[in-house]
Design a protein around this motif. Structure first.
Motif, PDB file in Angstrom:
ATOM      1  N   ILE A 135     -12.630  18.973 -45.091  1.00 37.74           N
ATOM      2  CA  ILE A 135     -11.526  19.933 -45.019  1.00 37.74           C
ATOM      3  C   ILE A 135     -10.205  19.175 -44.854  1.00 37.74           C
ATOM      4  N   LYS A 136      -9.177  19.614 -45.588  1.00 49.01           N
ATOM      5  CA  LYS A 136      -7.879  18.941 -45.578  1.00 49.01           C
ATOM      6  C   LYS A 136      -6.820  19.678 -44.763  1.00 49.01           C
ATOM      7  N   VAL A 137      -6.929  20.999 -44.680  1.00 50.02           N
ATOM      8  CA  VAL A 137      -5.920  21.816 -43.993  1.00 50.02           C
ATOM      9  C   VAL A 137      -6.613  22.755 -43.009  1.00 50.02           C
ATOM     10  N   ILE A 138      -6.090  22.842 -41.801  1.00 54.83           N
ATOM     11  CA  ILE A 138      -6.577  23.803 -40.805  1.00 54.83           C
ATOM     12  C   ILE A 138      -5.445  24.756 -40.462  1.00 54.83           C
ATOM     13  N   GLY A 139      -5.660  26.025 -40.737  1.00 54.13           N
ATOM     14  CA  GLY A 139      -4.688  27.043 -40.371  1.00 54.13           C
ATOM     15  C   GLY A 139      -4.900  27.513 -38.950  1.00 54.13           C
ATOM     16  N   ILE A 140      -3.803  27.747 -38.242  1.00 55.04           N
ATOM     17  CA  ILE A 140      -3.838  28.261 -36.876  1.00 55.04           C
ATOM     18  C   ILE A 140      -2.832  29.398 -36.757  1.00 55.04           C
ATOM     19  N   ALA A 141      -3.017  30.249 -35.761  1.00 54.69           N
ATOM     20  CA  ALA A 141      -2.214  31.465 -35.668  1.00 54.69           C
ATOM     21  C   ALA A 141      -0.908  31.241 -34.914  1.00 54.69           C
ATOM     22  N   GLY A 142       0.165  31.844 -35.423  1.00 59.32           N
ATOM     23  CA  GLY A 142       1.446  31.896 -34.733  1.00 59.32           C
ATOM     24  C   GLY A 142       1.807  33.341 -34.439  1.00 59.32           C
ATOM     25  N   HIS A 143       2.588  33.568 -33.396  1.00 63.74           N
ATOM     26  CA  HIS A 143       2.905  34.931 -32.953  1.00 63.74           C
ATOM     27  C   HIS A 143       4.405  35.081 -32.711  1.00 63.74           C
ATOM     28  N   PRO A 144       5.184  35.344 -33.752  1.00 60.71           N
ATOM     29  CA  PRO A 144       6.638  35.469 -33.586  1.00 60.71           C
ATOM     30  C   PRO A 144       7.056  36.550 -32.593  1.00 60.71           C
ATOM     31  N   GLU A 145       6.265  37.613 -32.494  1.00 61.68           N
ATOM     32  CA  GLU A 145       6.629  38.711 -31.593  1.00 61.68           C
ATOM     33  C   GLU A 145       5.825  38.689 -30.305  1.00 61.68           C
ATOM     34  N   GLY A 146       5.256  37.519 -29.994  1.00 61.29           N
ATOM     35  CA  GLY A 146       4.568  37.359 -28.725  1.00 61.29           C
ATOM     36  C   GLY A 146       3.071  37.579 -28.806  1.00 61.29           C
ATOM     37  N   HIS A 147       2.385  37.101 -27.775  1.00 61.68           N
ATOM     38  CA  HIS A 147       0.932  37.218 -27.670  1.00 61.68           C
ATOM     39  C   HIS A 147       0.615  38.058 -26.439  1.00 61.68           C
ATOM     40  N   PRO A 148      -0.339  38.986 -26.542  1.00 61.84           N
ATOM     41  CA  PRO A 148      -0.596  39.877 -25.390  1.00 61.84           C
ATOM     42  C   PRO A 148      -1.095  39.167 -24.146  1.00 61.84           C
ATOM     43  N   ASN A 149      -1.677  37.960 -24.306  1.00 61.95           N
ATOM     44  CA  ASN A 149      -2.279  37.280 -23.154  1.00 61.95           C
ATOM     45  C   ASN A 149      -1.605  35.964 -22.791  1.00 61.95           C
ATOM     46  N   MET A 150      -0.499  35.625 -23.460  1.00 64.20           N
ATOM     47  CA  MET A 150       0.190  34.372 -23.170  1.00 64.20           C
ATOM     48  C   MET A 150       1.692  34.574 -23.190  1.00 64.20           C
ATOM     49  N   SER A 151       2.392  33.789 -22.371  1.00 68.53           N
ATOM     50  CA  SER A 151       3.851  33.810 -22.389  1.00 68.53           C
ATOM     51  C   SER A 151       4.338  33.046 -23.619  1.00 68.53           C
ATOM     52  N   PRO A 152       5.605  33.228 -24.021  1.00 64.31           N
ATOM     53  CA  PRO A 152       6.136  32.447 -25.152  1.00 64.31           C
ATOM     54  C   PRO A 152       6.003  30.945 -24.936  1.00 64.31           C
TER      55      PRO A 152
END
Length: 289
Positions: A135-152
């Motif tokens: 595998i050459k690329v691993i996608g991960i999630a970003g949250h521009p409007e925030g995450h319900p369980n984490m602070s910015p």
């Protein structure tokens, strides 16, 4: 951090903002994908979600169909839904061997408790299985409007850690964001990401055209900010949930605001109104602009 340079041609100011988009589909959307095939540019990434009720065989079939269409399959791996190391490796190796998969998207998943040995996306990355499979690329999630369980601040720290881990393993990190309705907020989040030294390419999530009730329902389910003021800027009136809405205003505002300070950016469409409708909308927008 400097990711391996395997994202050529990103963020060219002269390009239309819908150039080089990526799409998302479920394993059940193969028929819709076939119907939309004539509208979908070759070589673009198409993500295949990891939903309960859809088997690994169904996801592999979707990846194979994407490859046959000349596009780049990007299967999701939902850590908490993977029941065993055997299931994980079997799915990964089948995706690579049968569909030529070169990029994967890893998420923790929405299960409250892990169904197997993997508690989060980092646990999958740290197995070493992805780079060993080629595998050459691993996608991960970003949250521009925030995450319900984490602070910015926590969200930024997690993104930085994941990007560093993926890069150290010889792969390229790719941030794919949750969809958003607020363009200024999204641009500010992206600029902050770059100021913090996170320079991985970002695909900004965009909801494709869909019924207003559908969009609001998905926003509530995903924890996306959908206040009356934000939705009105997007073109949605809470007072009238009839009809449909497209991302025209959102994309126009993004295109006006994007600059060098935002780094490598492209779009990722969530086709809540269906693949055909989304692909047609993208084609129409490209012609109009």
């Amino acid at each position: 951090m400097n990711a391996p340079m395997i994202h050529p041609g990103w963020h060219l100011p002269q390009e239309n903002i819908v150039h080089g988009v990526s799409l998302e589909m479920t394993a059940k959307d193969i028929e819709s994908l076939d119907k939309a095939a004539g509208l979908i540019p070759k070589d673009i990434p198409i993500a295949v979600t990891f939903l309960a009720g859809e088997s690994a065989e169904m996801r592999i079939a979707a990846c194979k169909r994407i490859r046959l269409l000349g596009c780049e399959p990007m299967p999701h791996f939902s850590a908490r839904r993977i029941t065993s190391e055997h299931d994980f490796l079997e799915y990964l190796h089948a995706a690579v061997g049968e569909a030529g998969v070169r990029r994967c998207f890893v998420i923790a998943g929405d299960s409250a408790q892990p169904e197997g040995p993997y508690a989060d996306s980092m646990a999958l990355v740290r197995t070493g299985a992805f780079e060993q499979a080629g595998i050459k690329v691993i996608g991960i999630a970003g949250h521009p409007e925030g995450h319900p369980n984490m602070s910015p601040a926590q969200c930024l720290a997690v993104l930085r850690e994941k990007c560093s881990e993926i890069t150290a393993r010889g792969m390229a990190p790719l941030i794919v964001t949750q969809f958003a309705f607020d363009a200024p907020h999204t641009l500010a989040w992206l600029a902050q990401l770059r100021r913090e030294g996170i320079d991985a390419p970002v695909r900004l999530g965009v909801p494709g055209p869909a019924g207003i009730k559908t969009l609001v329902r998905f926003a509530a389910r995903c924890g996306v900010g959908a206040s009356t003021s934000v939705l009105s800027k997007y073109g949605i009136s809470i007072g009238s949930l009839l009809g449909s809405a497209g991302p025209d205003k959102f994309l126009n505002e993004l295109e006006r605001g994007l600059g060098p300070e935002h780094g490598l950016v492209r779009l990722h469409f969530y086709p809540f109104g269906g693949l055909e409708k989304t692909a047609q909308w993208i084609a129409d927008y490209a012609r109009a602009h």
